[in-house]
Design an enzyme around this catalytic site. Structure first.
Site, mmCIF file in Angstrom:
data_model
loop_
_atom_site.group_PDB
_atom_site.id
_atom_site.type_symbol
_atom_site.label_atom_id
_atom_site.label_comp_id
_atom_site.label_asym_id
_atom_site.label_seq_id
_atom_site.Cartn_x
_atom_site.Cartn_y
_atom_site.Cartn_z
ATOM 1 N N GLY A 94 1.940 5.041 0.835
ATOM 2 C CA GLY A 94 1.802 6.052 1.899
ATOM 3 C C GLY A 94 1.236 5.514 3.193
ATOM 4 O O GLY A 94 0.595 6.237 3.943
ATOM 5 N N ALA A 95 1.466 4.243 3.458
ATOM 6 C CA ALA A 95 0.901 3.647 4.671
ATOM 7 C C ALA A 95 1.990 3.233 5.655
ATOM 8 O O ALA A 95 1.721 2.555 6.639
ATOM 9 C CB ALA A 95 0.034 2.448 4.293
ATOM 10 N N GLY A 96 3.226 3.612 5.379
ATOM 11 C CA GLY A 96 4.317 3.263 6.299
ATOM 12 C C GLY A 96 4.874 1.868 6.077
ATOM 13 O O GLY A 96 5.550 1.324 6.934
ATOM 14 N N GLY A 153 6.861 1.093 3.492
ATOM 15 C CA GLY A 153 8.094 1.151 2.698
ATOM 16 C C GLY A 153 7.881 0.908 1.213
ATOM 17 O O GLY A 153 8.752 0.328 0.548
ATOM 18 N N SER A 183 7.817 3.012 -1.378
ATOM 19 C CA SER A 183 8.737 3.682 -2.311
ATOM 20 C C SER A 183 10.132 3.093 -2.192
ATOM 21 O O SER A 183 10.837 2.924 -3.190
ATOM 22 C CB SER A 183 8.738 5.204 -2.114
ATOM 23 O OG SER A 183 9.719 5.615 -1.207
ATOM 24 N N ALA A 184 10.544 2.713 -0.971
ATOM 25 C CA ALA A 184 11.867 2.090 -0.815
ATOM 26 C C ALA A 184 11.919 0.768 -1.577
ATOM 27 O O ALA A 184 12.918 0.456 -2.238
ATOM 28 C CB ALA A 184 12.176 1.865 0.656
ATOM 29 N N ASP A 240 13.860 1.631 5.733
ATOM 30 C CA ASP A 240 12.995 0.984 4.731
ATOM 31 C C ASP A 240 13.826 0.315 3.636
ATOM 32 O O ASP A 240 13.603 -0.842 3.283
ATOM 33 C CB ASP A 240 12.047 2.014 4.084
ATOM 34 C CG ASP A 240 10.984 2.508 5.049
ATOM 35 O OD1 ASP A 240 11.133 2.270 6.259
ATOM 36 O OD2 ASP A 240 10.012 3.133 4.601
ATOM 37 N N PRO A 289 0.829 -1.220 0.000
ATOM 38 C CA PRO A 289 0.000 0.000 0.000
ATOM 39 C C PRO A 289 0.856 1.260 0.000
ATOM 40 O O PRO A 289 1.908 1.295 0.644
ATOM 41 C CB PRO A 289 -0.794 -0.101 1.305
ATOM 42 C CG PRO A 289 -0.614 -1.472 1.824
ATOM 43 C CD PRO A 289 0.577 -2.085 1.146
HETATM 44 O O1 PMV Z 1 5.382 5.345 8.860
HETATM 45 P P1 PMV Z 1 6.796 5.086 8.550
HETATM 46 O O2 PMV Z 1 7.131 3.652 8.296
HETATM 47 O O3 PMV Z 1 7.387 6.036 7.569
HETATM 48 O O4 PMV Z 1 7.594 5.250 9.917
HETATM 49 C C1 PMV Z 1 7.946 6.412 10.491
HETATM 50 C C2 PMV Z 1 8.776 6.047 11.668
HETATM 51 C C3 PMV Z 1 9.036 7.214 12.577
HETATM 52 O O5 PMV Z 1 9.773 6.693 13.682
HETATM 53 C C4 PMV Z 1 7.741 7.797 13.080
HETATM 54 C C5 PMV Z 1 9.813 8.309 11.882
HETATM 55 C C6 PMV Z 1 11.249 7.962 11.589
HETATM 56 O O6 PMV Z 1 11.846 8.683 10.773
HETATM 57 O O7 PMV Z 1 11.806 7.020 12.166
#
Ligand code: PMV
Length: 315
Positions: free
Chosen positions: A94-96, A98, A100-101, A143, A92
């Site tokens: 923009g859901a954290g 990774g 784009s990585a 990521d 997905p």
């Molecule tokens: O949502 P993501 O996977 O981009 O995680 C961000 C993780 C944080 O600790 C909130 C920010 C960071 O740069 O480590």
């Protein structure tokens, strides 16, 4: 045609606390970005977002990788106009997780194979990180490192330690997309503002976050998933305390626990994004079903211990 696939990731413990020098633990998971490259006419196409315009922001990622590969190997890697690139990602956006990585890593890997240079995984990692730095605000590098090597990664203050540990084979992770989009940078800023308002209290929360990561390593070594689940809930509580949970996030965690998950928490920046649950494979489908009935998109992943690899047999 040369194709490579690279995994996405989730953060098991320590997000946000890591920004202030505490440790965090991430793991690569079995959702992949596939990138293929062949001789062509400069057509970049993503199955999910469609044609990628040469002047768009998305193109910056590919341009950077080509530029950095050219510098590293002292030869023009390719002209954008002479290749066609096809991207298919099940991670997905923009859901954290990774996404784009994983695309950067898969593209770098495929490109270096395509141009026929000798390369190591650390070359792939460094080039992909350059692209990440160009398109994201101060990325930590976690990521791309997870996507390149797979497995479990402990990181603190810019130092990455790949762990020779695995979760038990019967353990799966339910990933739930809250559907709420947010920008990591903004969430991080709101947390740092809270830190400045109440530093003494926040520092205690961050110390607890650090202890959770240390204890989690012990539990993973002992294959103690009940313990690990409990730590996830505690970590979720700390994320709530620093202000990054959301109504949906809490609802999902409660439902997963009600259905028998070992534990659950926000993964990543929070205020939306994804929520994860640690579950035994015997009940993962049941949990998935109950989460979907509440209207959320959800899927099951397993850890990926391989990282980026070439896919053979695609024409
Ligand atoms: O949502 P993501 O996977 O981009 O995680 C961000 C993780 C944080 O600790 C909130 C920010 C960071 O740069 O480590």
């Amino acid at each position: 045609m040369i194709c490579s696939k690279a995994p996405g990731k989730i953060l098991l413990f320590g997000e946000h606390f890591v920004v202030k020098g505490k440790p965090a633990l991430g793991i690569a998971v079995s959702r992949y970005a596939v990138v293929c490259i062949k001789h062509g006419k400069g057509e970049f196409f993503s199955k999910q977002i469609g044609r990628i315009d040469h002047e768009s922001k998305d193109m910056l990622l590919f341009r950077t990788i080509i530029e950095k590969a050219s510098e590293r190997y002292s030869k023009k890697a390719v002209e954008i106009e002479n290749v066609d690139v096809y991207i298919d990602s099940e991670i997905p956006l923009g859901a954290g997780m990774g996404s784009s990585a994983a695309v950067s890593v898969a593209f770098t890997h495929a490109l270096l194979s395509y141009i026929g240079v000798d390369f190591s995984l650390s070359d792939v990692n460094e080039i992909a990180f350059e692209a990440e730095k160009r398109v994201h605000y101060r990325p930590s590098g976690v990521d791309n490192t997870l996507s390149v090597y797979g497995g479990l990664l402990y990181y603190q203050s810019g130092v990455f330690k790949r762990l020779d540990l695995k979760l038990p084979g019967n353990v799966e992770i339910v990933v739930v997309d809250t559907g709420l989009k947010r920008a990591t940078g903004e969430v991080v800023r709101s947390v740092l503002e809270r830190y400045d308002r109440v530093p003494v209290i926040m520092s205690k929360i961050y110390e607890a976050g650090e202890e959770i990561v240390n204890k989690a390593l012990e539990y993973i070594k002992d294959a103690n998933m009940i313990g690990l689940g409990e730590l996830m809930l505690m970590n979720h509580g700390l994320l709530w305390a620093i202000g990054v949970s959301c109504k949906e996030c809490d609802e999902i965690v409660h439902e997963m626990i009600r259905q028998g998950a070992y534990g659950g928490k926000i993964s990543g920046a929070g205020k939306g994004g994804v929520v994860i649950g640690l579950v035994d494979s015997s009940i993962s489908s049941k949990i998935l079903e109950s989460i979907r009935q509440r209207g959320f998109k959800a899927f099951i992943v397993k850890p990926d211990y391989n990282g980026v690899s070439e896919i053979r047999g695609i024409d």
